[in-house]
Each structure stands twice: as C-alpha cells, then as structure tokens.
Design a protein around this motif. Structure first.
Motif, PDB file in Angstrom:
ATOM      1  N   HIS A  45      -3.538   4.862   7.015  1.00 61.09           N
ATOM      2  CA  HIS A  45      -3.539   4.284   5.669  1.00 61.09           C
ATOM      3  C   HIS A  45      -3.503   2.759   5.746  1.00 61.09           C
TER       4      HIS A  45
ATOM      5  N   HIS B 216      -6.589  -0.914   5.159  1.00 62.99           N
ATOM      6  CA  HIS B 216      -6.421  -2.112   4.328  1.00 62.99           C
ATOM      7  C   HIS B 216      -6.199  -3.381   5.144  1.00 62.99           C
TER       8      HIS B 216
ATOM      9  N   ARG C 285       0.853  -1.200   0.000  1.00 64.77           N
ATOM     10  CA  ARG C 285       0.000   0.000   0.000  1.00 64.77           C
ATOM     11  C   ARG C 285       0.887   1.249   0.000  1.00 64.77           C
TER      12      ARG C 285
END
Length: 240
Positions: A84, A88, A70
């Motif tokens: 962030h 995910h 990512r």
C-alpha cells in the motif's frame, strides 16, 4: 550530494499516538541535517487510539509533501501495508522502520552511506554484529531472539546477521519485487524478505544499530509469535 535521490519512509502504525510525534520529529531532524530529500508515509490501520488524528496534526505542522497519510480501515498486516505504501511512494529509495521508537532515525544516514559505498540493493540494520545491540529486553526475550536468529542462520544461510529486524533501506524496485514474492505474515515476513533477496541475487549491506524496546504501548512478541516463527521457518526451509 544525493540531490536526485529521494527517500520514502514507510511508517505502518497501530495505536502509536504517543510515539508518532516523536518519531516524526526525529525523522525530520535526521533528514534535514543530512540534506536528503524525503517523505514520511504514515499507513495507519484504523487505530482506535486516535493515531490518525495525531498524524493529521503533524501533516499540518510539516506539510503534506513531507507527511503523506495513507490510512486503511482495519489491521491488514505488514506486507500489505508495505504494498500500500509503495504505491504512493515518490522516492527511488524506501526506508522501512517501526513507529514505536525502537528504531532511531539517526541510523538512516549510515544506511544511506552504506548503500552509496557498495551500491547495495538493500541495507539492513543489525542488532547482532559490530556495535549493534538490544536495550530494554529481559533475558528470556534476548534468548528467544538470538536463538531464533541462530536457528535461521543454520537452516537458511541467509548471508545477513539479523533477519527479523524491520529497520531497512531498499531500492524501491527491489522492495516491490520482494514484497510481491513474500507469502509470510507477521514476525516471519521480514525474515522471508532477506531470504528471497538472497535467492534473487540482491546485494545486502548491513549497519549495526541499537534497538530499544517499545517506549509506549504493548510489546508484540507472545507465544503465538514464537509458534508462527517456527512454522514460518519450516516453510522457508522447504521453499529455498
């Protein structure tokens, strides 16, 4: 044992191409031996040294279910890297650690056991209690680190012995709430996470770890870091 639990390891990277293959190998080995389900989420902040290319090769070796990439375009800081990464993460537990080999994955199993024993909301690796320790630091750096930790203990009474460490296990929803409530950057960020955890009434477990200074690459503690730490301490003192 722990069959329904899954552990998402967040690895923020910046110029770690030499360290990444080793840390990933050690992580895969540790989780394979302990039998826990896991994934490693590599959040690379536009490293100019080719870290992302190395990560892609590792993904080919271990599979995209275990190595999740990512990346971000540029260096945006640790707090946002965690936000962030959490987005995910498919695990119900999240491990945060450094990719520079200062944190050994062998301790994760102890974090997991501690969390299960006491149903902790978070488990923090500590260099300052039990058999924990620091290797590869000169006296000046040890004094700065210990001094910073001591001053923080006196001012903030956090209920944890190691505040600036960044090797921890969180329940996913706990980490989400903490990250969103923390305003600090850099060195002070980890400290604020523990302080806010205490404010929210979360339970904190501790596991002694040995910490080894960076194997490859530049260490990141300079005069500016010390200034930021002092400034952050004042901010936390004023808001707790």
């Amino acid at each position: 044992m722990g069959s329904k639990d899954k552990y998402s390891v967040l690895l923020p990277t910046y110029n770690e191409k030499d360290n990444l293959p080793i840390i990933v190998w050690l992580l895969v080995k540790a989780f394979t031996e302990s039998g826990h389900d896991f994934e490693i989420i590599v959040i690379d902040d536009g490293s100019p040294d080719g870290t992302l290319d190395v990560a892609k090769q590792l993904q080919t070796i271990y599979g995209d279910e275990k190595i999740v990439l990512r990346p971000r375009e540029k260096k945006l800081g640790l707090g946002t890297a965690y936000i962030h990464g959490i987005k995910h993460a498919t695990g119900n537990f999240v491990v945060i650690m450094d990719a520079d080999l200062s944190h050994h994955p062998k301790f994760i199993q102890e974090f997991i056991l501690k969390q299960k024993e006491e149903d902790c909301d978070l488990v923090s690796g500590t260099r300052y209690s039990g058999s924990g320790g620091v290797f590869g630091w000169d006296l000046k750096r040890k004094i700065i680190s210990r001094g910073a930790n001591y001053v923080t203990q006196v001012l903030l009474r956090p209920g944890a012995s190691d505040l600036t460490g960044s090797f921890r296990l969180y329940k996913k929803e706990v980490l989400e709430k903490l990250v969103q409530s923390c305003k600090s950057k850099g060195y002070v960020f980890q400290m604020e996470m523990i302080i806010r955890a205490r404010q929210f009434g979360y339970t904190i477990g501790e596991v002694p770890i040995s910490f080894v200074d960076r194997v490859y690459g530049e260490s990141k503690l300079g005069g500016n870091e010390i200034y930021q730490f002092a400034k952050g301490l004042v901010y936390l003192f004023a808001t707790t």
